[in-house]
Design a protein around this motif. Structure first.
Motif, PDB file in Angstrom:
ATOM      1  N   LEU A 188       0.791  -1.225   0.000  1.00 28.84           N
ATOM      2  CA  LEU A 188       0.000   0.000   0.000  1.00 28.84           C
ATOM      3  C   LEU A 188       0.826   1.280   0.000  1.00 28.84           C
ATOM      4  CD1 LEU A 188      -3.106  -0.888   2.164  1.00 28.84           C
ATOM      5  CD2 LEU A 188      -2.970  -0.514  -0.276  1.00 28.84           C
ATOM      6  N   PRO A 189       1.873   1.407   0.809  1.00 25.70           N
ATOM      7  CA  PRO A 189       2.660   2.643   0.716  1.00 25.70           C
ATOM      8  C   PRO A 189       3.271   2.855  -0.666  1.00 25.70           C
ATOM      9  CG  PRO A 189       3.163   1.521   2.749  1.00 25.70           C
ATOM     10  CD  PRO A 189       2.313   0.589   1.944  1.00 25.70           C
ATOM     11  N   ALA A 190       3.744   1.801  -1.287  1.00 24.94           N
ATOM     12  CA  ALA A 190       4.294   1.930  -2.641  1.00 24.94           C
ATOM     13  C   ALA A 190       3.211   2.342  -3.632  1.00 24.94           C
ATOM     14  CB  ALA A 190       4.933   0.616  -3.072  1.00 24.94           C
ATOM     15  N   LEU A 191       2.032   1.786  -3.476  1.00 29.08           N
ATOM     16  CA  LEU A 191       0.916   2.141  -4.355  1.00 29.08           C
ATOM     17  C   LEU A 191       0.515   3.603  -4.172  1.00 29.08           C
ATOM     18  CD1 LEU A 191      -1.131   1.081  -6.415  1.00 29.08           C
ATOM     19  CD2 LEU A 191      -2.589   0.434  -4.501  1.00 29.08           C
ATOM     20  N   VAL A 192       0.498   4.070  -2.948  1.00 31.63           N
ATOM     21  CA  VAL A 192       0.166   5.471  -2.675  1.00 31.63           C
ATOM     22  C   VAL A 192       1.208   6.393  -3.312  1.00 31.63           C
ATOM     23  CG1 VAL A 192       0.017   7.192  -0.838  1.00 31.63           C
ATOM     24  CG2 VAL A 192      -1.176   5.031  -0.601  1.00 31.63           C
ATOM     25  N   ILE A 193       2.471   6.032  -3.223  1.00 28.15           N
ATOM     26  CA  ILE A 193       3.529   6.851  -3.824  1.00 28.15           C
ATOM     27  C   ILE A 193       3.370   6.905  -5.342  1.00 28.15           C
ATOM     28  CG2 ILE A 193       6.005   6.932  -4.290  1.00 28.15           C
ATOM     29  CD1 ILE A 193       6.404   5.927  -1.405  1.00 28.15           C
ATOM     30  N   LEU A 238     -12.671  -2.929  -3.064  1.00 29.22           N
ATOM     31  CA  LEU A 238     -12.030  -4.234  -3.137  1.00 29.22           C
ATOM     32  C   LEU A 238     -12.058  -4.975  -1.801  1.00 29.22           C
ATOM     33  CD1 LEU A 238      -8.937  -3.332  -5.326  1.00 29.22           C
ATOM     34  CD2 LEU A 238     -10.933  -4.683  -6.001  1.00 29.22           C
ATOM     35  N   ILE A 239     -12.017  -4.252  -0.701  1.00 26.16           N
ATOM     36  CA  ILE A 239     -11.978  -4.873   0.622  1.00 26.16           C
ATOM     37  C   ILE A 239     -13.379  -5.276   1.096  1.00 26.16           C
ATOM     38  CG2 ILE A 239     -11.479  -4.386   3.059  1.00 26.16           C
ATOM     39  CD1 ILE A 239      -9.088  -2.744   2.050  1.00 26.16           C
ATOM     40  N   ALA A 240     -14.410  -4.614   0.614  1.00 24.30           N
ATOM     41  CA  ALA A 240     -15.774  -4.891   1.063  1.00 24.30           C
ATOM     42  C   ALA A 240     -16.183  -6.358   0.887  1.00 24.30           C
ATOM     43  CB  ALA A 240     -16.749  -3.960   0.365  1.00 24.30           C
ATOM     44  N   VAL A 297       1.881   9.906 -10.228  1.00 21.65           N
ATOM     45  CA  VAL A 297       1.307   9.810 -11.565  1.00 21.65           C
ATOM     46  C   VAL A 297       0.092  10.714 -11.748  1.00 21.65           C
ATOM     47  CG1 VAL A 297       0.176   8.218 -13.179  1.00 21.65           C
ATOM     48  CG2 VAL A 297       2.179   7.488 -11.900  1.00 21.65           C
ATOM     49  N   THR A 298      -0.705  10.884 -10.713  1.00 18.42           N
ATOM     50  CA  THR A 298      -1.948  11.633 -10.849  1.00 18.42           C
ATOM     51  C   THR A 298      -1.881  12.951 -10.084  1.00 18.42           C
ATOM     52  OG1 THR A 298      -2.987  10.677  -8.904  1.00 18.42           O
ATOM     53  CG2 THR A 298      -3.250   9.482 -10.961  1.00 18.42           C
ATOM     54  N   CYS A 344      -9.691   8.590  -5.217  1.00 20.79           N
ATOM     55  CA  CYS A 344     -10.111   7.485  -6.091  1.00 20.79           C
ATOM     56  C   CYS A 344      -9.407   6.191  -5.697  1.00 20.79           C
ATOM     57  CB  CYS A 344      -9.810   7.821  -7.544  1.00 20.79           C
ATOM     58  SG  CYS A 344     -10.823   9.150  -8.195  1.00 20.79           S
ATOM     59  N   LEU A 345      -8.128   6.277  -5.346  1.00 17.51           N
ATOM     60  CA  LEU A 345      -7.396   5.096  -4.893  1.00 17.51           C
ATOM     61  C   LEU A 345      -8.007   4.535  -3.615  1.00 17.51           C
ATOM     62  CD1 LEU A 345      -4.947   3.145  -4.851  1.00 17.51           C
ATOM     63  CD2 LEU A 345      -3.772   4.894  -3.516  1.00 17.51           C
ATOM     64  N   LEU A 346      -8.285   5.407  -2.665  1.00 16.84           N
ATOM     65  CA  LEU A 346      -8.857   4.942  -1.398  1.00 16.84           C
ATOM     66  C   LEU A 346     -10.254   4.359  -1.589  1.00 16.84           C
ATOM     67  CD1 LEU A 346      -7.624   7.801   0.928  1.00 16.84           C
ATOM     68  CD2 LEU A 346      -6.664   5.524   0.635  1.00 16.84           C
ATOM     69  N   ALA A 347     -11.050   4.966  -2.461  1.00 16.08           N
ATOM     70  CA  ALA A 347     -12.383   4.425  -2.741  1.00 16.08           C
ATOM     71  C   ALA A 347     -12.269   3.058  -3.420  1.00 16.08           C
ATOM     72  CB  ALA A 347     -13.167   5.391  -3.617  1.00 16.08           C
TER      73      ALA A 347
END
Length: 80
Positions: A37-42, A63-65, A47-48, A55-58
């Protein structure tokens, strides 16, 4: 996350039919998530624009639901 993790382990131990396997899956998922997750957030932040982070957090919540619903269903079947 710190107070949630031990509670989740205790909950799984009490309600899951195979607690050793469930706890090992939980530990591996926790370690993988804390690495990925930290790498994905970076990556998303680079990039955006600032609008990409919500949008990433949503997306993660969506996906977790299903995993949460499956855990709830398994608990209700196990008598918890």
């Amino acid at each position: 996350m710190a107070p949630v993790f031990p509670t989740a382990i205790a909950w799984l131990t009490r309600h899951h039919p195979a607690p050793q396997r469930a706890n090992s899956v939980l530990l591996v998922a926790g370690m993988t998530g804390s690495t990925v997750l930290p790498a994905l957030v970076i990556v998303v932040a680079q990039v955006t624009t600032a609008r990409g982070m919500p949008c990433l957090l949503a997306s993660l919540a969506v996906l977790i639901a299903p995993a949460a619903l499956l855990a709830r269903r398994a608990t209700s079947r196990a008598g918890g």
